[in-house]
Write a protein that holds these residues in place. Structure first.
Motif: not given
Length: 323
Positions: A269-288
């Motif tokens: 597993s190496t890094m991630g995609t731009r879309e995964e970064l966007a999903q991660l940002a939303r998850l971090v925001e939603q779960r605080r």
């Protein structure tokens, strides 16, 4: 502009090649955008670059850094995506054999400004702090892909994180705990193990300790020193997801017999995609979720942050404020 950059490399004295000083401002060009950074963060990748790993000497001087968040040329608050695909590549950029990370071919984020492809930014959630946003680009994105894309484990499953304390390990514990996984971790240090419990680990074990149950997946970033323990800790059909090998990539035993007999999966597993970064940002925001930050300091004091990482005295992320 002020930047932290590499002028030389040394495997034994990486800090000897680090300079914190002035570099030319980047100039915008078609298809690229200049981001005025508000925060940047440190990764082991930056220390490896100073050691001469992954960064060709003929590309020096090079501004270091993969993590960054700031304001783009249109005034949007953005998080920088550090994986830069080659010209014409389509699809998952992490699979591009000619991909690079910022600070390998193009100047990185430990600076007041960074030039990136226009597609290499994602919106920063309005309520998210700059310190949180800048943690997500590399270690947290790596952890997100390991756990949610590559592990094959559903919430409720048990996941072992080898080596509590690093940026990827703390991200795995926090993300897994927030998503409903049972997160276990190993640590060589009792104090670090206690901190892992405080940020969401269900149990912590000494490095190499026999576990009370077999786990569904192991998140492996340590490499040679923990490889046999990782294989032996898995249930039949379980998965090792490996994204690094800080202790070396040549374990004393490859454990091939156990891998095929127990039908284990080994997934790189190496890094991630731009879309995964966007999903991660939303998850971090939603779960605080608030990423564990070891220390925050101005970019002018970047050498101190590098020294902490070289000394192994870091739990979580080292963040630099800019401007």
């Amino acid at each position: 502009m002020l930047a932290a950059y590499a002028v030389s490399q040394s495997s034994s004295d990486p800090l000897s090649g680090l300079v914190v000083g002035e570099r030319p401002d980047p100039e915008a060009r078609p298809g690229w955008t200049v981001v005025d950074l508000r925060a940047a963060a440190l990764n082991h990748h930056d220390v490896w670059s100073l050691r001469g790993v992954g960064l060709a000497a003929d590309r020096l001087p090079m501004v270091l850094g993969c993590d960054g968040a700031g304001v783009d040329a249109d005034g949007n608050e953005v998080i920088v995506h550090a994986v830069v695909p080659s010209d014409g590549w389509r699809g998952d950029e992490t699979l591009d054999p000619r991909r690079t990370l910022l600070s390998e071919l193009h100047d990185g984020t430990l600076a007041e400004k960074v030039l990136v492809p226009a597609g290499n930014v994602v919106p920063k959630p309005e309520s998210m702090s700059w310190e949180t946003a800048t943690c997500l680009s590399t270690a947290w994105l790596t952890a997100y892909r390991m756990l949610f894309t590559n592990s094959g484990v559903q919430p409720g499953g048990t996941v072992l994180v080898q080596g509590a304390g690093g940026g990827v390990a703390t991200a795995l514990i926090q993300l897994g705990s927030a998503a409903g996984y049972r997160m276990w971790a190993t640590s060589r240090d009792e104090a670090r193990g206690q901190r892992a419990l405080e940020i969401g680990a269900d149990r912590v074990f000494a490095s190499g300790e026999r576990l009370p149950d077999r786990v569904d997946a192991v998140m492996e970033t340590v490499g040679a020193a923990t490889w046999s323990h990782s294989v032996n800790s898995l249930r039949p059909g379980g998965t090792i997801v490996i994204s690094g090998a800080t202790s070396g990539d040549a374990p004393a035993k490859a454990e091939l017999t156990k891998i095929f007999f127990k039908q284990l999966r080994v997934v790189g597993s190496t890094m991630g995609t731009r879309e995964e970064l966007a999903q991660l940002a939303r998850l971090v925001e939603q779960r605080r979720i608030e990423p564990v930050v070891d220390s925050v300091m101005p970019l002018t004091d970047a050498r101190d942050g590098f020294a902490r990482m070289v000394d192994g005295d870091v739990f979580g992320k080292v963040v630099f404020t800019v401007g």
